[in-house]
Design a protein around this motif. Sequence first.
Motif, PDB file in Angstrom:
ATOM      1  N   VAL A  43       0.855  -1.184   0.000  1.00 21.76           N
ATOM      2  CA  VAL A  43       0.000   0.000   0.000  1.00 21.76           C
ATOM      3  C   VAL A  43       0.890   1.232   0.000  1.00 21.76           C
ATOM      4  O   VAL A  43       1.807   1.356   0.826  1.00 21.76           O
ATOM      5  N   TYR A  44       0.630   2.136  -0.943  1.00 23.13           N
ATOM      6  CA  TYR A  44       1.344   3.398  -1.048  1.00 23.13           C
ATOM      7  C   TYR A  44       0.336   4.522  -0.889  1.00 23.13           C
ATOM      8  O   TYR A  44      -0.753   4.479  -1.470  1.00 23.13           O
ATOM      9  N   GLN A  45       0.711   5.523  -0.123  1.00 26.37           N
ATOM     10  CA  GLN A  45      -0.146   6.682   0.044  1.00 26.37           C
ATOM     11  C   GLN A  45       0.648   7.958  -0.211  1.00 26.37           C
ATOM     12  O   GLN A  45       1.805   8.077   0.201  1.00 26.37           O
ATOM     13  N   GLY A  46       0.002   8.868  -0.918  1.00 26.76           N
ATOM     14  CA  GLY A  46       0.610  10.157  -1.206  1.00 26.76           C
ATOM     15  C   GLY A  46      -0.284  11.297  -0.774  1.00 26.76           C
ATOM     16  O   GLY A  46      -1.251  11.114  -0.014  1.00 26.76           O
ATOM     17  N   LEU A  47       0.008  12.472  -1.263  1.00 30.31           N
ATOM     18  CA  LEU A  47      -0.801  13.636  -0.922  1.00 30.31           C
ATOM     19  C   LEU A  47      -2.120  13.681  -1.671  1.00 30.31           C
ATOM     20  O   LEU A  47      -3.058  14.354  -1.232  1.00 30.31           O
ATOM     21  N   TRP A  48      -2.201  12.965  -2.787  1.00 34.59           N
ATOM     22  CA  TRP A  48      -3.369  13.070  -3.646  1.00 34.59           C
ATOM     23  C   TRP A  48      -4.073  11.730  -3.880  1.00 34.59           C
ATOM     24  O   TRP A  48      -5.250  11.724  -4.197  1.00 34.59           O
ATOM     25  N   GLN A  75      -3.361  18.018   4.609  1.00 32.99           N
ATOM     26  CA  GLN A  75      -3.718  19.300   4.011  1.00 32.99           C
ATOM     27  C   GLN A  75      -2.612  20.340   4.202  1.00 32.99           C
ATOM     28  O   GLN A  75      -2.315  21.127   3.301  1.00 32.99           O
ATOM     29  N   ALA A  76      -1.991  20.314   5.375  1.00 33.12           N
ATOM     30  CA  ALA A  76      -0.887  21.242   5.617  1.00 33.12           C
ATOM     31  C   ALA A  76       0.293  20.936   4.696  1.00 33.12           C
ATOM     32  O   ALA A  76       0.914  21.860   4.142  1.00 33.12           O
ATOM     33  N   CYS A  77       0.596  19.670   4.513  1.00 29.33           N
ATOM     34  CA  CYS A  77       1.693  19.295   3.615  1.00 29.33           C
ATOM     35  C   CYS A  77       1.375  19.643   2.172  1.00 29.33           C
ATOM     36  O   CYS A  77       2.250  20.032   1.405  1.00 29.33           O
ATOM     37  N   ALA A  84       5.971  25.526  -2.180  1.00 33.34           N
ATOM     38  CA  ALA A  84       7.365  25.279  -2.554  1.00 33.34           C
ATOM     39  C   ALA A  84       7.526  25.199  -4.067  1.00 33.34           C
ATOM     40  O   ALA A  84       8.468  25.761  -4.640  1.00 33.34           O
ATOM     41  N   VAL A  85       6.600  24.499  -4.731  1.00 31.76           N
ATOM     42  CA  VAL A  85       6.674  24.382  -6.190  1.00 31.76           C
ATOM     43  C   VAL A  85       6.458  25.739  -6.852  1.00 31.76           C
ATOM     44  O   VAL A  85       7.155  26.105  -7.815  1.00 31.76           O
ATOM     45  N   THR A 131       9.874  21.789   5.464  1.00 26.84           N
ATOM     46  CA  THR A 131       8.880  21.767   6.531  1.00 26.84           C
ATOM     47  C   THR A 131       7.782  20.754   6.241  1.00 26.84           C
ATOM     48  O   THR A 131       7.365  19.988   7.122  1.00 26.84           O
ATOM     49  N   GLY A 132       7.287  20.727   4.989  1.00 27.34           N
ATOM     50  CA  GLY A 132       6.224  19.801   4.647  1.00 27.34           C
ATOM     51  C   GLY A 132       6.649  18.343   4.757  1.00 27.34           C
ATOM     52  O   GLY A 132       5.932  17.511   5.338  1.00 27.34           O
ATOM     53  N   CYS A 133       7.822  18.015   4.235  1.00 24.40           N
ATOM     54  CA  CYS A 133       8.312  16.629   4.308  1.00 24.40           C
ATOM     55  C   CYS A 133       8.599  16.222   5.753  1.00 24.40           C
ATOM     56  O   CYS A 133       8.315  15.084   6.157  1.00 24.40           O
ATOM     57  N   SER A 134       9.144  17.123   6.533  1.00 24.33           N
ATOM     58  CA  SER A 134       9.444  16.798   7.932  1.00 24.33           C
ATOM     59  C   SER A 134       8.158  16.601   8.738  1.00 24.33           C
ATOM     60  O   SER A 134       8.096  15.723   9.603  1.00 24.33           O
TER      61      SER A 134
END
Length: 229
Positions: A43-48, A75-77, A84-85, A131-134
């Motif tokens: 199982v893989y989970q991402g932001l979307w 949501q914060a990430c 950042a992008v 910050t988001g990755c951490s």
Amino acid sequence: MSGAQISALVFGVGGFGALVAATTSNEWKVTTRASSVITATWVYQGLWMNCAGNALGSFHCRPHFTIFKVEGYIQACRGLMIAAVSLGFFGSIFALFGMKCTKVGGSDKAKAKIACLAGIVFILSGLCSMTGCSLYANKITTEFFDPLYVEQKYELGAALFIGWAGASLCIIGGVIFCFSISDNSKTPRMAYTYNGATSVMSSRTKYHGGEGDFKSTNPSKQFDKNAYV
């Protein structure tokens, strides 16, 4: 200083590409290897999206249908990575306008300001991604080492390491941009003040010294000749 600017541009654009790859990746967290061996599923989970695969090779992804049911840290990430992008994109544009090898951007003084602005934007982009990755990694590790957490536990995914690497590249590129502009602005003034003054003064002193010697020697020779005759 163009070499420093080129290296800073390579670091910044490379970091921007890594941030885009990390943001769109679905491997922010993956199931632990112990559970994967027992169930033969991953199982893989991402932001979307949430994705699942098995040993037979089938792979299926399901997006997050609503934003209101997504957890707060996700949501914060999302917001931090989008920021950042966006900052990385504008930093790349500003860097191209601030390069000395390009014909756009105005005078050298204006280019220096634009390049310094690009460095600051790259640094902000790297800080947002870091910050988001951490924040996401802290949530995973907290759940993994919590003995009272009975739901599915996950490990750090590849997207987190890509995001950290991209953030580091953006920060390094921004710092190089800022320091290269400051060094470039100091060097011409030092060379002008010292070289120009010493060359003019040395030539004048030599010229006046030659005239003084010529005037002081001629009368003495004429006086000796007349006195002898």
